[in-house]
Design an enzyme around this catalytic site. Structure first.
Site, PDB file in Angstrom:
ATOM      1  N   HIS A  53       0.833  -1.210   0.000  1.00 16.06           N
ATOM      2  CA  HIS A  53       0.000   0.000   0.000  1.00 16.06           C
ATOM      3  C   HIS A  53       0.865   1.255   0.000  1.00 16.06           C
ATOM      4  CE1 HIS A  53      -4.109   1.693   1.403  1.00 16.06           C
ATOM      5  NE2 HIS A  53      -3.412   2.633   0.787  1.00 16.06           N
ATOM      6  N   ARG A  57       2.340   8.772  -6.533  1.00 19.08           N
ATOM      7  CA  ARG A  57       1.924  10.079  -7.102  1.00 19.08           C
ATOM      8  C   ARG A  57       2.347  10.346  -8.539  1.00 19.08           C
ATOM      9  NH1 ARG A  57      -1.747  10.011  -3.402  1.00 19.08           N
ATOM     10  NH2 ARG A  57      -1.204  10.872  -1.372  1.00 19.08           N
ATOM     11  N   HIS A 174     -10.785  -0.093   0.175  1.00 16.54           N
ATOM     12  CA  HIS A 174     -10.719   1.058   1.077  1.00 16.54           C
ATOM     13  C   HIS A 174     -12.138   1.190   1.652  1.00 16.54           C
ATOM     14  CE1 HIS A 174      -9.783   5.439   1.977  1.00 16.54           C
ATOM     15  NE2 HIS A 174     -11.102   5.418   2.018  1.00 16.54           N
ATOM     16  N   HIS A 227      -5.940  -0.863   5.567  1.00 16.29           N
ATOM     17  CA  HIS A 227      -5.870   0.028   6.735  1.00 16.29           C
ATOM     18  C   HIS A 227      -7.075   0.000   7.668  1.00 16.29           C
ATOM     19  CE1 HIS A 227      -8.265   2.474   4.016  1.00 16.29           C
ATOM     20  NE2 HIS A 227      -7.233   2.945   3.342  1.00 16.29           N
ATOM     21  N   ASP A 300       0.478   2.724   3.701  1.00 15.58           N
ATOM     22  CA  ASP A 300      -0.375   3.800   3.184  1.00 15.58           C
ATOM     23  C   ASP A 300       0.420   5.106   3.091  1.00 15.58           C
ATOM     24  OD1 ASP A 300      -2.501   5.065   2.045  1.00 15.58           O
ATOM     25  OD2 ASP A 300      -3.781   5.037   3.824  1.00 15.58           O
TER      26      ASP A 300
HETATM   27 ZN   LIG Z   1      -7.262   4.146   1.638  1.00 13.59          ZN
HETATM   28 ZN   LIG Z   2      -4.027   4.574   0.524  1.00 14.77          ZN
END
Ligand SMILES: [Zn+2]
Ligand SMILES: [Zn+2]
Length: 421
Positions: A53, A57, A174, A227, A300
């Site tokens: 994760h 960018r 998510h 997460h 993350d």
């Molecule tokens: Zn997320």
């Molecule tokens: Zn994420």
């Protein structure tokens, strides 16, 4: 890149047993010998870490991070493989876009960069992306996610779960009900009321996790929960596993260390999705890692350029960097408190993540003849986190001004040193 073709590493394998000398050959990329030595060393030798994760960018937000800077940050954190989330601009939702990410990652050459494909086109939540084409591409995508957004439509989620079965793929969700979190800024509770910020209820996360677990059961497919952050979420996953449902779960270092109390002064540094929760949630997520309900640590890592992060709280972007501090946070939370061993840390940060996505080339086992993907760590070091000195392009570390144990002293990727002196 070092010029000599062979390196020697002195330390304890998996943080236990006698001190050994490991010889690594940069040309073959392999471990060529492991022999006992009388030399003293406080270092421990771990397999290279694997992150499922990571937000890199690129393309689209290169002022926050690039594949090159993110790879360098990953190497500095002891990682040899990262999985790039699909929420770039444009979204990574075609065979050519995932191939492009993998190709740039190869050119940078500091870690293996494996793309995650979007579940829906443009993350629009409406039309499924070309999952099969991405799986069959040169990038060989295994994991699909609309991360940043939730796949909210249950029919799309069902179809995606069914579709990836054909190639043993996995959907990473998510879990966030968008209706229950409209304008939400932080965890919903007494503190959000006191601060006057729109709350993000635990049920917004837990209801999606429960639904998806039932869909995974119904379809017989593999589901990965990104997460998770609440006590209730841990309990739901624990129940699912007791029923033999094929689900894996991930926790982030920040949700294991920080609680909503950090937000008391409206500092956007601590704004993240899902939000930092109550201390009792943090403790429940820790317990979930200890008892194996939670399978892996995912960073993350979510870099944001200054102008996106440091504005007024409402407008500030959600997210925190994490690649360079993850192992040290896990050390602080679990090793220094004697609740996990280094062997356990290898399981949750290297072996199990690799297994979930079917990685065979990463050499998670430290033995002669295997690929030399190695993280060398000094557990006796300690330092204050200074985001401006990190390799990531962004400075939104939530550990700024905090002191963490440990230091990644060297990383080797396919036998070549990618971090450390
Ligand atoms: Zn997320
Ligand atoms: Zn994420």
């Amino acid at each position: 890149m070092q010029k000599s073709k062979s390196s020697r590493i002195i330390g304890r394998l998996y943080g236990a047993g006698d001190v050994v000398e490991v010889q690594v050959d940069a040309l073959s990329g392999k471990i060529t010998s492991i022999t006992p030595t009388n030399e003293e060393s406080e270092l421990i030798i771990l397999p290279g870490l694997v992150d499922l994760h990571t937000h890199l960018r690129q393309p689209g937000q290169e002022n926050s991070e690039t594949i090159a800077t993110g790879s360098r940050a990953a190497a500095a954190g002891g990682y040899t493989c990262v999985h790039a989330m699909a929420n770039t601009i444009p979204v990574s939702d075609t065979a050519s876009s995932v191939e492009q990410t993998a190709r740039i990652g190869d050119e940078v050459g500091l870690v293996e960069v494996r793309p995650i494909g979007a579940v829906t086109k443009g993350l629009n939540g409406v039309k499924m992306a070309e999952l099969g084409a991405m799986a069959e591409s040169n990038a060989k995508v295994k994991m699909f996610s609309d991360d940043g957004k939730c796949v909210f439509d249950p029919l799309i989620m069902r179809r995606a779960l069914e579709y990836v079965k054909a190639f043993d793929g996995i959907i990473a969700q998510h879990s966030q009900d968008p209706r229950l979190t409209e304008n939400a800024q932080m965890n919903e509770g007494a503190l959000s009321s006191k601060l006057g910020l729109q709350g993000w209820p635990a049920v917004a996360e837990e209801s999606i996790i429960a639904r998806d677990i039932l869909l995974a059961k119904h379809t017989g497919s593999r589901l990965h929960i990104c997460h998770l952050s609440t006590k209730g979420a841990v309990e739901i996953v624990r129940f699912a596993k007791s029923q033999g449902i094929n689900v894996t779960a991930e926790a982030t270092p920040h949700h294991l260390y920080l609680s909503e109390e950090e937000l008391a002064e409206y500092n956007p540094r601590y704004k993240v999705n899902p939000p930092l929760r109550r201390r009792e949630d943090v403790e429940a997520v820790q317990q979930g890692v200890i008892d194996g309900t939670i399978d892996i640590i995912g960073t993350d890592h979510a870099p944001h350029a200054l102008e996106l992060k440091y504005c007024n709280f409402q407008d500030s972007a959600f997210g925190m960097t994490g690649l360079e501090t993850a192992l040290r946070v896990i050390d602080a939370v679990f090793i220094k408190t004697d609740r996990l061993t280094w062997r356990d840390v290898v399981r949750i940060m290297s072996e199990k993540p690799a297994q979930i996505v079917g990685l065979s080339s990463q050499g998670q086992e430290l033995k002669v003849g295997n690929v030399a993907n190695i993280c060398v760590y000094n557990p006796n070091a300690e330092s204050e986190i200074v985001p401006e000195e990190q390799y990531t392009k962004s400075t939104n570390s939530p550990f700024k001004h905090k002191t963490l144990p440990g230091e990644v002293v060297a990383t080797f990727y396919r036998g070549r040193q990618t971090h450390g002196g």
